[in-house]
Enzyme design. Structure first.
Site, PDB file in Angstrom:
ATOM      1  CE  LYS A  85      -3.979   1.618   2.778  1.00 23.72           C
ATOM      2  NZ  LYS A  85      -4.827   1.226   3.947  1.00 23.72           N
ATOM      3  CB  SER A 161      -8.174   2.787   3.139  1.00 25.16           C
ATOM      4  OG  SER A 161      -7.271   2.254   4.101  1.00 25.16           O
ATOM      5  CB  SER A 185      -8.209  -0.253   5.798  1.00 22.20           C
ATOM      6  OG  SER A 185      -8.992   0.897   5.979  1.00 22.20           O
TER       7      SER A 185
END
Length: 470
Positions: A85, A161, A185
Site C-alpha cells: 500500500k 482503504s 481496511s
C-alpha cells in the site's frame, strides 16, 4: 511449470520452485511485471511499479543462489513478488498515502521495517498500491489516482482503504501484499475482492515507516491468496521495533507450523446479535456455511456493539483531524472533499466526546475479554454485503437505506476499536459471481487460532481465493 502459471498459485509453490531450480527469482519477477502491465490499465491497483529495483533484486538473488552464497531454506519467501500500500515507505518513492498533498514531499530514504523484513525473507518488491486518501475510506475510489476496480467485476469497488492491496492479489499480479487496517481496511477489501487478510493484534507489528492515520487504532498486516502464505508472511513480519511507541516487546510466536492442527481443540462460536442484524442474507449464509463445515452450533453476543462502533468513529475523526489540522488550515482544496470534511469535523470534536469514546472502548474491551474466557474463535461477517458498483451512494440493508461508504465498515469497526487479531476469509457461492468474507476473531496475541481455523476452512473448500479471469 512456467513462471506465468506459478504466478497464479501460492507463494509457497513459487519459493519452492526457485529453491529447487525449477524457476528463478528473475523469471517470477518478470512474470509479475508483465501481468501488471497487461491488467492494471483495467484494475488500477498500482500507483508505482518499481521495475528496475525489482529486476535488480531478483537478479541479485539468483546470483547468490548460483554461487551458494545464501541459505535458500532460510528464506521462506524466496523470489516471491510482493507489493505494498502506498502509505509504506519505499526507498526512492514519495510516500503518497493516496493524497495530492504529499506529492511535494521528498522520496523516502529507506524502506519501512515491514518492507525490509519481507525482502530479508527473500521476497521481491514490485511496486506501491492504490488506496483511499490518508486511509480514510472503505472503497478506494481515489479522486487523485482514480478508482481501484474489483478484478472479479470491474464495474464494482475493490473496497478500502487497502483496495489496491486486495485487488493486486485477486488480479494475479502478485501473491502477497501489505496493507493497513484502522477501522477495517484489510478486512473490507479482502471480503469484497476474495482474498485472505490478517489484521494482527494491536501493537504486534511496528508501524514506523508508514504514514499514520489514527495512532491508537492503526494496524499493519498482510494479504495473500493462501492461508499458509499468509502465516509465512506474518511470521516474517514479526519483531519488536522501539521506534514505534505502540509496538509491544513480545517474543516471536510462529504460526505457520501449527496450521495443520486446524480447529482441533478450539472453542468456536458464531458472533450474533449486532453482527447478524447488520448483515444481508448472503453475508449470513457465508457465516452459516463456515459454521456448518466446522460443526459449530453455538451463537454468542457482545453487548453494546453499536456503541463501540460510535467510539471508533469519534476516536478516528478526532485523531485523524488533529493530525491533518495544519494542511486543513492552509490547503483544504487539495484534500478529497469527503475526507476533508470528515477531518475538519473531527478536529472540532469536543474533548468530552473523545474522553467518553475512550471510556466506551475500555468497557467494550473488558466485555470481549470476558467472552474469550469461554470461546477461542468467533465467526462473523466481514462486510454487510458484496461489493457494490463504483459510485454507489446508498445501499439497502434489511429494509434500511444506508450511506454506502461508511456502512461497509459496520462489522469491522467495533473489532478494530479494541485491537483484536482477525483473519478475513473469502467465501464463494452465496452470490453468483462475487465473494464475501468472514471475520475470524480471537483474543489478543492469538493469531495462531484464527489462522488455524482459516486454514481448515480452506482445506474444506469453504474458503478460497481464485485469480480473476480478467
Amino acid at each position: 511449470m512456467t513462471a506465468d502459471s506459478l504466478l497464479q498459485g501460492s507463494a509457497t509453490a513459487m519459493s519452492d520452485a526457485v529453491r529447487s531450480g525449477r524457476s528463478t527469482a528473475t523469471a517470477l519477477t518478470q512474470a509479475s511485471l508483465a501481468r501488471i502491465e497487461a491488467t492494471d490499465g483495467r484494475v488500477n491497483a498500482f500507483t508505482d511499479v518499481t521495475t528496475r529495483r525489482a529486476l535488480d533484486a531478483a537478479a541479485a538473488l539468483d546470483r547468490r543462489l548460483a554461487a551458494g552464497d545464501v541459505d535458500a531454506h532460510g528464506l521462506p519467501l524466496l523470489g516471491v513478488p510482493f507489493a505494498v500500500k502506498n502509505l509504506f515507505d519505499v526507498a526512492g518513492l514519495t510516500t503518497l498515502a493516496g493524497s495530492k498533498i504529499e506529492r511535494g514531499q521528498p522520496p523516502a530514504t529507506a524502506d519501512g521495517p515491514l518492507v525490509a523484513r519481507l525482502e530479508a525473507a527473500g521476497a521481491v518488491l514490485v511496486g506501491a498500491l492504490n488506496m483511499d486518501e490518508y486511509a480514510y475510506g472503505f472503497t478506494t475510489e481515489n479522486s487523485h489516482e482514480g478508482p481501484c476496480h474489483n478484478p472479479h467485476d470491474l464495474t464494482r469497488i475493490a473496497g478500502g482503504s487497502s483496495g489496491g492491496s486486495a485487488a493486486a492479489i485477486a488480479a494475479g499480479q502478485v501473491p502477497l501484499t501489505l496493507g493497513s487496517d484502522t477501522n477495517g481496511s484489510i478486512r473490507v477489501p479482502s471480503s469484497l475482492c476474495g482474498t485472505f487478510g490478517l489484521k494482527p493484534t494491536y501493537g504486534r507489528l511496528p508501524r514506523n515507516g508508514s504514514y499514520p492515520f489514527v495512532a491508537s487504532l492503526d494496524h499493519l498486516g498482510p494479504f495473500a491468496r493462501d492461508v499458509h502464505d499468509l502465516a509465512l508472511t506474518y511470521d516474517a513480519l514479526q519483531g519488536f521495533d522501539a521506534r514505534d511507541p505502540g509496538c509491544v516487546q513480545r517474543a516471536f510466536e510462529p504460526t505457520a507450523g501449527s496450521l495443520a492442527l486446524g480447529a482441533d481443540g478450539l472453542r468456536i462460536a458464531v458472533l450474533g446479535g449486532y453482527f447478524h442484524d447488520h448483515a444481508d442474507d448472503m453475508a449470513r449464509a457465508a457465516v452459516a456455511r463456515a459454521a456448518q463445515a466446522l460443526g459449530v452450533m453455538r451463537t454468542v453476543e457482545l453487548p453494546k456493539v453499536a456503541h463501540a462502533r460510535a467510539a471508533a468513529f469519534v476516536i478516528s475523526n478526532s485523531e485523524g483531524g488533529t493530525l491533518h489540522l495544519p494542511d486543513l488550515r492552509t490547503r483544504p482544496q487539495d484534500f478529497e472533499p469527503l475526507s476533508r470534511d470528515r477531518f475538519m469535523a473531527g478536529a472540532l470534536l469536543p474533548a468530552a466526546w473523545v474522553h467518553n469514546a475512550q471510556r466506551v472502548r475500555r468497557w467494550f474491551a473488558l466485555r470481549a475479554a470476558e467472552l474469550f474466557e469461554d470461546v477461542d474463535v468467533l465467526i462473523a461477517p466481514a462486510t454487510p454485503c458484496v461489493a457494490p458498483p463504483i459510485g454507489t451512494e446508498w445501499i439497502e440493508l434489511n429494509g434500511q437505506r444506508l450511506p454506502a461508504r461508511p456502512s461497509l465498515g459496520l462489522l469491522t469497526q467495533p473489532i478494530s476499536c479494541i485491537g483484536l487479531p482477525v483473519c478475513a476469509v473469502p467465501v464463494w457461492g452465496v452470490h453468483a459471481t462475487l465473494p464475501i468474507g468472514l471475520q475470524l476473531i480471537a483474543a489478543p496475541w492469538r493469531e495462531d487460532c484464527v489462522l488455524r481455523v482459516a486454514h481448515q476452512l480452506q482445506q474444506l473448500g469453504v474458503a478460497s481465493s481464485p485469480v480473476a479471469a480478467l
